[in-house]
Design an enzyme around this catalytic site. Structure first.
Site, PDB file in Angstrom:
ATOM      1  N   ASP A 125     -12.511  -2.818   1.637  1.00 44.99           N
ATOM      2  CA  ASP A 125     -11.486  -2.213   0.788  1.00 44.99           C
ATOM      3  C   ASP A 125     -11.057  -3.225  -0.269  1.00 44.99           C
ATOM      4  O   ASP A 125     -10.580  -4.299   0.064  1.00 44.99           O
ATOM      5  CB  ASP A 125     -10.300  -1.802   1.664  1.00 44.99           C
ATOM      6  CG  ASP A 125      -9.200  -1.071   0.903  1.00 44.99           C
ATOM      7  OD1 ASP A 125      -9.266  -1.011  -0.332  1.00 44.99           O
ATOM      8  OD2 ASP A 125      -8.277  -0.559   1.567  1.00 44.99           O
TER       9      ASP A 125
ATOM     10  N   SER B 131      -4.256   5.700   1.868  1.00 49.54           N
ATOM     11  CA  SER B 131      -3.657   4.897   0.811  1.00 49.54           C
ATOM     12  C   SER B 131      -2.125   5.053   0.833  1.00 49.54           C
ATOM     13  O   SER B 131      -1.503   4.811   1.869  1.00 49.54           O
ATOM     14  CB  SER B 131      -4.264   5.283  -0.538  1.00 49.54           C
ATOM     15  OG  SER B 131      -3.988   4.310  -1.511  1.00 49.54           O
TER      16      SER B 131
ATOM     17  N   HIS C 183     -12.296   1.664   0.286  1.00 50.16           N
ATOM     18  CA  HIS C 183     -10.946   2.215   0.410  1.00 50.16           C
ATOM     19  C   HIS C 183     -10.947   3.716   0.677  1.00 50.16           C
ATOM     20  O   HIS C 183     -10.190   4.201   1.513  1.00 50.16           O
ATOM     21  CB  HIS C 183     -10.171   1.925  -0.890  1.00 50.16           C
ATOM     22  CG  HIS C 183      -8.735   2.330  -0.861  1.00 50.16           C
ATOM     23  ND1 HIS C 183      -7.794   1.694  -0.075  1.00 50.16           N
ATOM     24  CD2 HIS C 183      -8.065   3.315  -1.520  1.00 50.16           C
ATOM     25  CE1 HIS C 183      -6.611   2.262  -0.258  1.00 50.16           C
ATOM     26  NE2 HIS C 183      -6.754   3.251  -1.125  1.00 50.16           N
TER      27      HIS C 183
END
Length: 418
Positions: free
Chosen positions: A328, A234, A359
């Site tokens: 995601d 991320s 994700h």
């Protein structure tokens, strides 16, 4: 007498185990339930329905689940599909040095539909799932500006060094670093905001901080140089890509579901300033469950006006492994990976892209978290992912990540003993 077993009873959380039951009646219909409580007392559980063989036994490696948390043959189904009893909780080991998660395995007569059983199980056992292998040490790091924890494998070393980064929740998350150290890497779990005396919120990415962390790790007597690896997910993946771009010490980078542009926060490094693409919070969507869908909040990086916000990945001389979950729902990570790779030398990058994965791609002991609450957001965040596809992506990608880091950092000497 009915007996349920898990082999090995004690293991690293990223390793597979065998679950079996014996002593049942021929073709008996039963429920197998797994559950644990995390450090905050939250309960996570999974269950599956089975019919015993004519011999009255079950082997989850060959016996298909008829229903429940999953269907079909899945040896690790009772671990991979653990879900919270209360919504929006994430199963996350916070104190990796505090012992294992204790996973209870129980077998019940018939179909157990209620959230909590009313009758005692026919049999039960307990599995220990560790995040630190035997002899792995954890050392808090408070040197200069750098804050984090250093995990060292047993023995004199030297070991290949890796910096481990997480994302927008901030703080210090250590479970992945502990598992990597158990695989023979010296790993610095690095905080970069919302931890101790670091800034409470992320406003600017100061690359000198990450440069200082890289030099600190490389100068440790048990760390083998001259290069190191970086692993990030991320926002941490965005940082990892910037580190690979600007820091020659970084020779192997694992990027998991991130971006290839500066988003929300500028980057400053010496006399360089990279402006960010702004967030567009007015584009947020609320799901039927009341969670936040952020997928439209990120500006389209293909818009020419955002060109100055691109991380200049064409400068990268090390190797980069891009890991993408195609389901995601936090951001369009596959697009970001493709845009980065289009500007890199083909021999310097490789893409692993997983349909159905969300994700939060983590080591395979971590069940899918498709929605959870995080620090600083008024509602839970939608991460996406389909449970079975996500579990398989985690299992495959973790082995590829370990192989990639070992290959480009000179190999490891240690093998996990659990």
């Amino acid at each position: 007498m009915v007996e349920v077993t898990v082999t090995p009873r004690s293991s690293l959380s990223d390793r597979g185990v065998q679950v079996g039951v014996r002593g049942l009646s021929p073709s008996q219909l039963v429920t197998l339930r797994s559950w644990l409580r995390d450090e905050r007392g939250e309960c996570f559980q999974a269950r599956a329905f089975f019919r015993a063989t004519p011999k009255g036994d079950l082997d989850l490696g060959v016996t298909p689940a008829l229903g429940g948390s999953y269907c079909g043959v899945c040896p690790m189904g009772l671990f991979w599909f653990l879900q919270p009893l209360k919504p929006f909780r994430r199963l996350l080991r916070r104190n990796v040095a505090g012992g294992p998660f204790l996973v209870h395995l129980e077998v019940f007569e018939g179909l157990l539909m209620a959230p909590e059983p009313r009758e005692p199980p026919l049999a039960s056992c307990q599995a220990e799932r560790w995040y630190l292998g035997p002899g792995v040490t954890r050392v808090p790091v408070r040197e200069g500006r750098v804050r984090g924890s250093l995990f060292l494998p047993p023995g004199p070393g030297p070991f290949p060094g890796v910096i481990d980064l997480f994302g927008g929740a901030g703080g210090l998350i250590e479970f992945r670093a502990g598992l990597l150290a158990s695989r023979g890497f010296a790993v610095l779990a690095l905080a970069f905001f919302a931890f101790e005396d670091l800034p409470p919120a992320l406003t600017t990415l100061h690359m000198e901080y990450f440069e200082e962390a890289a030099e600190l790790l490389l100068h440790h007597p048990k760390v083998r140089g001259p290069g190191l690896g970086v692993l990030g997910v991320s926002k941490g993946a965005e940082v990892a890509l910037a580190m690979a771009t600007f820091l020659p010490q970084v020779v192997a980078t694992v990027w998991i579901n991130g971006t290839a542009f500066l988003h929300g926060n500028p980057l400053v490094y010496r006399d360089l300033f990279i402006p960010p693409i702004p967030y567009f919070p007015e584009r947020v969507l609320f799901t039927d469950l009341g969670a936040i869908d952020n997928s439209a909040v990120f500006g389209d990086p293909r818009d020419p006006k955002y060109g100055p916000s691109a991380i200049p990945v064409e400068r990268i001389r090390g190797k980069v492994l891009f890991v993408v979950g195609e389901a995601d729902r936090s951001l369009n990570s596959k697009l970001f990976a493709q845009l980065a790779m289009a500007r890199m030398s083909p021999e310097n990058c490789h893409l692993l892209s997983y349909p159905g994965a969300g994700h939060l791609i983590e080591p395979p002991g971590s069940p899918l978290c498709s929605i959870s609450s995080i620090r600083g957001t008024p509602r839970p965040i939608l991460w996406g992912g389909e449970a079975q596809a996500h579990a398989k992506a985690q299992e495959h990608s973790w082995q590829e990540i370990i192989r990639f880091l070992g290959s480009h950092l000179g190999g490891t000497k240690a093998t996990p003993k659990l």
